[in-house]
Motif scaffolding. Structure first.
Motif, short mmCIF file in Angstrom:
data_model
loop_
_atom_site.label_atom_id
_atom_site.label_comp_id
_atom_site.label_asym_id
_atom_site.label_seq_id
_atom_site.Cartn_x
_atom_site.Cartn_y
_atom_site.Cartn_z
N THR A 269 -9.07 6.83 2.05
CA THR A 269 -9.24 8.20 2.54
C THR A 269 -8.29 9.18 1.86
N THR A 270 -7.26 8.67 1.18
CA THR A 270 -6.30 9.54 0.49
C THR A 270 -6.09 9.04 -0.93
N LEU A 271 -5.48 9.86 -1.74
CA LEU A 271 -5.12 9.49 -3.11
C LEU A 271 -3.66 9.07 -3.14
N ASP A 272 -3.34 8.11 -2.28
CA ASP A 272 -1.98 7.59 -2.19
C ASP A 272 -2.05 6.07 -2.24
N VAL A 273 -1.31 5.46 -3.15
CA VAL A 273 -1.40 4.02 -3.37
C VAL A 273 -0.99 3.25 -2.13
N LEU A 274 0.18 3.57 -1.58
CA LEU A 274 0.67 2.82 -0.42
C LEU A 274 -0.22 3.03 0.79
N ARG A 275 -0.69 4.24 0.99
CA ARG A 275 -1.54 4.51 2.13
C ARG A 275 -2.86 3.75 2.01
N THR A 276 -3.42 3.68 0.83
CA THR A 276 -4.67 2.95 0.63
C THR A 276 -4.47 1.46 0.91
N ALA A 277 -3.37 0.89 0.42
CA ALA A 277 -3.10 -0.53 0.69
C ALA A 277 -2.94 -0.78 2.18
N GLN A 278 -2.27 0.13 2.89
CA GLN A 278 -2.09 -0.05 4.33
C GLN A 278 -3.42 0.09 5.07
N GLU A 279 -4.29 0.95 4.60
CA GLU A 279 -5.61 1.09 5.23
C GLU A 279 -6.40 -0.22 5.12
N LEU A 280 -6.27 -0.92 4.01
CA LEU A 280 -6.93 -2.22 3.88
C LEU A 280 -6.40 -3.20 4.91
#
Length: 827
Positions: A269-280
């Motif tokens: 949902t965002t263009l942030d590496v850490l945030r995307t990994a946490q969403e997974l």
């Protein structure tokens, strides 16, 4: 006819249940003499004889039996009496075969006075009879579980399949209710459905539910059940029958598809590496796993370009250097984890190496054994956690996207007793693949965004100075990560005669292309300003440059819809003269500057808007205003005034109010204004350039009229030397005399009166000679044999810089000298 095989009374056209559907019957019309009068397509299909071969001929030739005349007469008499006749009659097919036909003869009727009979029939085919043993075998060995319950919902009968599904022996079921035997199998709900069937007599079909079987208590199963009422001959409901099918595979496939579809909206949902990994990790727990970790290679987290790192790469790192990017568990605090977010990790499932990240397949360990010797040797601490928290099944999936290795995602189960199966690997791969693309997008975007910001900041002025004419402060705030850096810029350009050029602009678009275009425009403005062009002419030349750049890019291989295409910009250029306190300005589609008087009154300068750069075909107009000393002049980009409400007029009012305290520290006021007016979310760059004006007093400027007489040069040279000495710059007196002598002499010889000499003491010492001629001098390098031509060459050697600028009355030739650093502050 001879005795038929079957004969019964029947009213005309009425017989058994089959007679009700005669749509496919063969039919023919016979006369009382037995001649065929009519032949239907159904009769032709049955016997293979077309009408041309049958009509008008005796019907007896179609029979496969000898006709008894007495019997035939008896049938005719029966039909004349209105009774009709039916029986089984053998007939001959055109190919010689004999067919048994159920034949029906109607009561006699007349057509045009002739007695006729209608014959209809169909072939009798042998019917399959099911024996009791076959039926018993089907009921007991069917792949569908079946049971019969009495009105009290007690088991009366069940087949072997249902016994296997539930894991409860038949002997224990008979005479008991489902809720007494399998309370965990939604027994209450199922019995409620059966009571509804008993009460309404309406069946309930394909009711699906999840349950645990005693036969396999570690794996949850999905069942589809249908319920039917049992009705006896007296139309009384005597019980209920239900059939059960194991639809676990279908249920799991549907659940996996649902998870994959939902993941598309929950991951990335965002263009942030850490945030995307946490969403997974957040998405997978507890839907799919009880414990999830996402470990990413360090270059991914640092957004560095680390190449492909795939199996065909000639160079690969000696070992994986990863950091924990995301973590999630069904237990608070994720006690299963040895490393937490940001910590370095080196976990790879034994016995796998870095090849697993580069080109390896997912690792499935259905039964994770904490006593495994390989795990104890390679992962002793993790093995202890596995044993402590009951992690019993594991899947590790390499995270790769666009031929780039990104890291490793590991799923584990502990509280969920069901082990991972091969089908679960497919789901894990799909989830990780989707997340990998999002992580790579975020990594690439972050890298480009940082590069664009770095490029733009490097292209913006690192230090601004307005000399003694202006006090300067600036603020630049790049756009949010969701939109990227833009092409906003500002500049302060020292000009001759203590004047200062101010510029602010905004290139259309975002990203590296906009930042690069901004750098080109800033360089162009500095070059044009150095040519001493007035604001309107400078913008006209800049507009031509943007048009040319656009034409070059549209005619090249760059697609028109590419983000690299130069599509236009806005700009405002102003020149402030501290001697006259006048400011000349022009704009190209840019918001007007804000002016705040020393008493706090604020307004926006009224000047023609002008078209944005890159449109062409329209002129730019300059406006000149006079500014009181210590006035505040603010240049800005539209991102500062658009605001969250997108109301520009309200934004300009907010800006005017924010700058209402002209006596405040300029740097503090600039920073506070940007922080106060920045919209949330910020969708565009914000740039603000604030200046506070100063004036050069009479003790900094002297001027003399120049007579058109060569003899006056000596007097003017002496006056200039004395003035420089009075200002305390004795070491500049000789060079000033030489410069004045050359400039004044050239003006007297070649220019038009009136001529005037002016000295200005600012950050530099400036000598100006103004005349009424529009012809500018040109620097020439004299040869050894030339008598003259060395004047301007000598000025260029003595001065720090020199030049010419045109005015409304003619031109000004000027030369600047550097003031010694220990004397520059003297007043």
């Amino acid at each position: 006819m001879d005795s038929p095989r079957e004969e019964r009374d029947a009213p005309p056209f009425v017989g058994s249940r089959d007679l009700l559907d005669a749509s496919s019957d063969a039919a023919a019309v016979l006369s009382s003499e037995g001649v065929v009068l009519g032949w239907t397509p159904g009769a032709e299909a049955l016997l293979g004889c077309p009408a041309a071969e049958v009509v008008g001929r005796p019907a007896t030739r179609l029979l496969a039996m000898r006709v008894d005349p007495a019997r035939a007469a008896g049938v005719a008499e029966r039909c004349r009496s209105g009774m009709g006749w039916s029986g089984l009659v053998p007939v001959r097919h055109r190919d010689g075969r004999t067919l048994d036909v159920d034949l029906r003869v109607s009561a006699a009727f007349r057509i045009e006075g002739h007695e006729c009979f209608l014959l209809s029939g169909r072939e009798r085919r042998p019917q399959w009879a099911m024996g009791q043993s076959v039926l018993d075998g089907f009921l007991t060995r069917s792949p569908i579980g079946m049971a019969v319950l009495d009105p009290e919902l007690r088991y009366v009968w069940l087949n072997d399949t249902l016994e296997r599904f539930g894991g409860v022996p038949r002997e224990q079921r008979l005479g008991h209710r489902l809720s007494e035997l399998l309370p965990g199998l939604q027994a209450t709900t199922i019995e409620g459905l059966m009571r509804k069937v008993l009460a309404t007599r309406e069946p309930v079909t394909e009711y699906e539910y999840l349950g645990w079987s005693w036969a396999d208590p570690r794996r949850q199963r999905a069942f589809s059940t249908s319920f039917f009422p049992l009705v006896d001959a007296g139309d009384s409901v005597t019980g209920v029958c239900y059939m059960v099918a194991d639809v676990t595979e279908r249920w799991n496939a549907r659940q996996r598809l649902s998870l994959v579809n939902e993941s598309a909206t929950r991951i990335g949902t965002t263009l942030d590496v850490l945030r995307t990994a946490q969403e997974l990790a957040d998405f997978a727990v507890p839907r799919f796993a009880d414990f999830v970790v996402v470990d990413l290679l360090e270059p991914v987290l640092s957004t560095e370009d680390h190449g492909t790192w795939l199996g065909d790469s000639p160079q690969a790192p000696a070992g994986p250097v990863m950091r924990r990017a995301a973590l999630r568990s069904v237990r608070d605090g994720s006690p299963e984890a040895l490393a937490h977010i940001g910590d370095p990790v080196d976990f790879l499932p034994p016995a796998h190496g870095i090849d697993l990240l580069i080109n390896g397949e997912p690792v499935l360990i259905p039964e994770l054994d904490p006593q495994d010797a390989l795990w104890l040797a390679e992962q002793p601490e993790r093995t202890a956690r596995i044993s402590e928290f009951g992690l019993h099944s594991l899947i590790s999936v390499p995270m790769r996207a666009r031929r780039t290795a990104l890291g490793l995602t590991t799923f584990a189960r502990s509280l969920n007793p069901v082990s991972f199966q091969p089908d679960d690997v497919l789901l894990a791969e799909e989830l990780v693949a989707r997340a990998a693309v999002c992580v790579d997008n975020a990594r690439r975007y972050t890298r480009e965004h940082r590069a664009a910001v770095t490029l733009q900041r490097s292209l913006l002025p690192q230090a601004l100075t307005g000399g003694t004419a202006l006090e300067v402060a600036s603020s630049y705030l790049p756009a949010d990560a969701s939109d990227g850096v833009g092409g906003d810029w500002f500049d302060v350009i020292p000009l001759s005669g203590a004047r200062v050029g101010l510029v602010v602009g905004d290139v259309v678009g975002h990203g590296l292309a906009a930042a690069a275009s901004m750098g080109r425009l800033r360089t162009a403005v500095q070059t044009l300003a150095d040519m001493e062009l007035p604001p309107d002419e400078l913008l006209a030349h800049l507009d031509d440059l943007v048009l040319r750049l656009g034409d070059e890019e549209s005619g090249s291989a760059v697609p028109r819809d590419s983000t690299a295409t130069f599509v236009g910009a806005t700009c405002l250029y102003a020149v402030y003269d501290p001697v006259t306190r006048r400011c000349s300005m022009a704009r190209a589609g840019h918001p007007p500057p804000v002016v705040v008087a020393p008493d706090g009154r604020a307004w926006f300068a009224e000047l023609p808007a002008g078209p944005p750069l890159g449109l062409g075909g329209m002129a730019f107009e300059a406006t000149e205003i006079e500014l009181a000393e210590n006035s505040l002049l603010g240049l800005y980009t539209d991102g500062l005034i658009e605001g969250a409400d997108q109301d520009v007029e309200r934004g300009m009012a907010r800006l005017r109010a924010a700058l209402a305290d002209p006596g405040a520290d300029l740097a503090t006021l600039c920073t506070a204004t940007v922080q106060q007016l920045v919209p949330v979310p910020q969708s565009d760059d914000i740039a603000l350039l604030l200046t506070r004006t100063h004036a050069l007093g009479a003790d900094h400027v002297v001027s003399w009229d120049v007579p058109v007489d060569p003899a006056a040069v000596a007097d003017l040279r002496a006056r200039a030397a004395r003035q420089v000495a009075e200002w305390g710059y004795d070491e500049l007196a000789v060079t000033t005399e030489l410069i004045v002598s050359e400039l004044v002499t050239n003006a007297i010889r070649y220019a038009e009166p009136p001529i005037r000499l002016r000295l200005l003491r600012d950050s530099r010492l400036t000598c100006e000679v103004a005349d009424a001629s529009s012809t500018a001098p040109r620097l020439r390098h004299a040869r050894n044999t030339d008598e003259g031509g060395r004047g301007l060459f000598l000025v260029a050697q003595l001065a720090h810089r020199w030049g010419a600028r045109h005015t409304g009355e003619g031109k000004i030739i000027w030369a600047e000298q550097e003031i010694p650093s220990d004397r520059s502050g003297r007043g």
